[in-house]
Design an enzyme around this catalytic site. Structure first.
Site: not given
Length: 447
Positions: A108, A319
């Protein structure tokens, strides 16, 4: 030279070779997508990505009416299993000694904390045993008086009553939360065909969890608790294989093999990271997006539509933990309209958990399908001409066939998020020392 001296010398060379010229460790780990080799059809994969993206963006909005013209609307529901925004590409490595225990954590780039389930009190199911810290000879609980507990970027932290260990709570999209104690232990990664162990890395031993994860999160943000920050690497990179593919993807911490041209299928490009309102310790990686082109038409939006505003709203981030790229509603609608103009097929809007996607019906097409227009992201210093497979997903099911443009709207939030579907088969390097993102199309499964 004695046998013992020779062994020590070989060990020294092995450790030395794991360090790059700048003093950074050069390590890798394997990645697999959460939906890898699970037998999902392409339409199923699309539904799952859309559902996870909607919750990840974390802004609920009501689907608007269909645009005028021959565009229909189809609504599809998603199951609870699909409604999990916290698992995309899973990073596999070991924790503890003398026998490292397996963990699979979601990579992440929009958070910092590394954590996995252990000493579970309230936990979710995971496909392998939770980490047993008592089985490691090198684990140590981190005191709540340690600077990391107060200045480590944890949104909430404090002291446990019994042992004065650092207690934390960390939240994620979809009302997911994890709480536990900060520990440190040895992590084991791969390095040039061998294994390298790094001692004293801090991570969350999560005991009370709400939400759905694989087994935890590996934060890759800029904050002090993230994995790149703790390893003190000047760069890291990942190369995602195709979503649903059974082949593994690599993530490199430190220096990737030789350079980005290894297994590249196109030119290397770079764009600087944009300033963040949180400074250099931001959990997010902002980019300067200047515009978007569909086919030969540049959408009527300048850089201000994608820029970070003074109140912290808007902005463009890249992301790894979001599946589908999202644009502000006005940009998204203009992009859809342009695809409808340029693709001579019946179009319809597909809604999955309030995520809107533009699709085209190909069931009635008896001739060769028309070419899909190009999609280009104009970044500062780079024009990212996306491969068609990185924004179009064709499907052929019992109920019909079609193709969907895998781009969605961020709803009312006005953020732009470049998701991992658009990053497939791209070697993405985060050069933290030069404050740049470098990227190149590549054969990720060959790295």
């Amino acid at each position: 030279m004695s046998v013992l001296q020779l062994l020590l010398y070989v060990l020294f060379l092995t450790v030395l070779s794991a360090w790059s010229a700048t003093g950074h460790l050069a390590m890798r780990a394997d990645l697999t997508h959460v939906d890898s080799a699970r037998g999902f059809t392409k339409h199923n994969l699309l539904r799952r990505m859309a559902a996870r993206t909607r919750v990840r963006v974390d802004k609920r909005w009501s689907p608007p009416r269909s645009r005028s013209g021959a565009v229909a609307t189809v609504t599809a529901s998603a199951s609870r299993d699909e409604d999990n925004p916290n698992s995309e590409y899973l990073m596999h490595f070991g924790v503890g000694t003398p026998r490292p225990q397996r963990v699979s954590l979601s990579l992440d780039t929009s958070s910092d904390l590394i954590w996995t389930q252990c000493a579970c009190a309230v936990c979710f199911d995971q496909p392998f045993p939770a980490l047993d810290t008592s089985a490691s000879g090198t684990q140590r609980g981190v005191s709540c008086f340690d600077p990391v507990c107060k200045r480590g970027g944890l949104p909430f932290s404090g002291c446990t009553l019994k042992d004065n260990l650092c207690f934390y709570a960390y939240s994620y999209p979809g009302n997911s939360v994890t709480t536990g104690k900060i520990y440190e232990d040895t992590f084991t990664f791969q390095a040039r065909g061998d294994e390298v162990s790094v001692p004293s890395l801090r991570f969350g031993c999560s005991m009370y969890n709400k939400g759905t994860f694989e087994s935890g999160i590996a934060g890759f943000g800029r904050g002090p608790m993230s994995l790149p920050s703790q390893l003190k690497v000047g760069r890291f990179s990942h190369c995602f294989t195709t979503i649903g593919d059974s082949r593994t993807s690599p993530v490199f911490l430190g220096t990737a093999p030789d350079n980005l041209e290894v297994q590249a299928t196109g030119p290397v490009q770079s764009t600087p990271f944009a300033p963040s309102p949180e400074g250099l310790n931001s959990s997010l990686y902002y980019l300067s997006l200047k515009g978007v082109t569909v086919g030969k038409t540049r959408l009527p939006f300048n850089a201000s539509a994608f820029a970070l505003r003074g109140d912290g709203s808007g902005g463009t981030t890249i992301d790894s933990g979001t599946a589908i790229t999202t644009f502000p509603r006005a940009v998204f609608e203009a992009l859809q309209d342009e695809f409808v103009k340029q693709v001579p097929l019946p179009a319809f809007d597909l809604f999955i958990n309030d995520t809107e996607l533009l699709c085209f019906n190909t069931s009635s097409s008896k001739q060769k399908l028309p070419a899909v227009p190009k999609l280009i992201f104009h970044l500062e210093g780079a024009d990212w001409d996306l491969p068609e497979k990185n924004y179009v997903l064709p499907y052929d099911e019992d109920f019909g066939s079609g193709l969907c443009v895998v781009i969605s709207s961020s709803g009312e939030s006005d953020v732009t998020i470049i998701g991992n579907f658009q990053q497939q088969n791209m070697h993405m390097e985060y050069d933290l020392e030069s404050n740049k993102l470098r990227f190149v199309p590549a054969r990720c499964d060959k790295l």
